[in-house]
Design an enzyme around this catalytic site. Structure first.
Site, short mmCIF file in Angstrom:
data_model
loop_
_atom_site.label_atom_id
_atom_site.label_comp_id
_atom_site.label_asym_id
_atom_site.label_seq_id
_atom_site.Cartn_x
_atom_site.Cartn_y
_atom_site.Cartn_z
N SER A 1 -27.28 -65.67 -44.48
CA SER A 1 -27.25 -67.05 -43.98
C SER A 1 -25.93 -67.33 -43.26
CB SER A 1 -27.40 -68.04 -45.15
OG SER A 1 -28.61 -67.82 -45.81
N LYS B 1 -20.40 -76.64 -53.22
CA LYS B 1 -20.51 -76.08 -51.87
C LYS B 1 -20.82 -77.18 -50.86
CE LYS B 1 -21.76 -71.20 -52.25
NZ LYS B 1 -22.82 -70.21 -52.01
O1 PNS Z 1 -27.94 -67.00 -52.41
P1 PNS Z 1 -26.80 -66.77 -53.35
O2 PNS Z 1 -25.71 -67.77 -53.09
O3 PNS Z 1 -26.34 -65.34 -53.32
O4 PNS Z 1 -27.35 -67.05 -54.84
C1 PNS Z 1 -26.51 -66.94 -55.96
C2 PNS Z 1 -27.18 -67.52 -57.21
C3 PNS Z 1 -27.66 -68.94 -56.95
C4 PNS Z 1 -28.37 -66.67 -57.59
C5 PNS Z 1 -26.15 -67.48 -58.36
O5 PNS Z 1 -24.96 -68.05 -57.93
C6 PNS Z 1 -26.62 -68.19 -59.60
O6 PNS Z 1 -27.50 -67.72 -60.30
N1 PNS Z 1 -26.04 -69.38 -59.87
C7 PNS Z 1 -26.42 -70.22 -60.99
C8 PNS Z 1 -25.36 -70.20 -62.08
C9 PNS Z 1 -25.58 -69.02 -63.02
O7 PNS Z 1 -26.63 -68.83 -63.57
N2 PNS Z 1 -24.50 -68.20 -63.23
C10 PNS Z 1 -24.58 -67.05 -64.10
C11 PNS Z 1 -24.90 -65.78 -63.34
S1 PNS Z 1 -23.47 -65.13 -62.59
#
Ligand code: PNS
Length: 190
Positions: A127, A40
């Site tokens: 955001s 990102k």
């Molecule tokens: O604020 P966001 O972008 O909605 O948060 C999303 C987040 C960071 C919680 C999610 O993308 C995440 O947990 N990413 C880490 C990778 C992961 O664990 N993936 C498996 C779950 S789908």
């Protein structure tokens, strides 16, 4: 019980802070975990976001701020947390959040996802919405804490955001400050 509140927080909004505040009353400890995501292009660096969140949650003694990369459940296990805390704004969130919770459950049966319904007044807030408003010169003073609004205006090189006709709480500034917004706020508070 320790809860991880994971997210991008680019930037943290009043909606996120509402979840953190309410989570801090439910759990022994809430760890706000900022994902380091190389895919990102964020508005704020991870370090900036850590500072913004730390400053916004300084009144909450059981809230910690940290960063992580990789899988959230692995980070949660490493921090000996039992819960992933997430906010739900609308049905549209539910679909993706449920998928995420189920996916995480397949990765670790030890970690539970707990959802808090976002307070009504923040049900539209994200955001991305904040960044879009600021990019087009609008005021975001009613959507994020004051020090973060200053950070955002500085990012978009904006001197005087338009007054918000509803809140009329915008803080038009005559010039871009030479010191950082965080320093300005600390001085104001001193
Ligand atoms: O604020 P966001 O972008 O909605 O948060 C999303 C987040 C960071 C919680 C999610 O993308 C995440 O947990 N990413 C880490 C990778 C992961 O664990 N993936 C498996 C779950 S789908």
């Amino acid at each position: 019980m320790i809860a991880i509140y994971p997210g991008s927080f680019d930037p943290i909004t009043l909606g996120h802070l509402d979840i953190i505040q309410r989570g801090s009353r439910l759990f022994e400890r809430v760890i706000v975990a900022v994902l380091r995501n190389p895919n990102k292009m964020p508005l704020f660096s991870v370090q900036q976001r850590l500072e913004q969140i730390s400053f916004s949650t300084r009144h909450l003694a059981n809230v910690e701020v940290d960063t992580f990369d990789g899988l959230t459940v692995n980070y949660a296990q490493m921090r000996q947390a039992q819960v992933l805390l997430r906010g739900l704004r609308a049905v549209s969130d539910f679909e993706i959040e449920l998928q995420m919770a189920h996916t995480n459950k397949t990765l670790s049966t030890q970690i539970e996802t707990v959802f808090l319904a976002t307070s009504n007044e923040y049900s539209f807030l994200s955001s991305s919405v904040v960044k879009e408003i600021a990019r087009f010169g609008g005021s975001v003073d009613h959507l994020v804490p004051p020090h973060i609004a200053l950070d955002i205006y500085q990012c978009y090189n904006q001197n005087s955001p338009m007054l918000n006709p509803i809140t009329t709480e915008a803080m038009p500034r005559k010039s871009i400050p030479t010191e950082s917004p965080m320093e300005m706020l600390r001085e104001q508070e001193a």
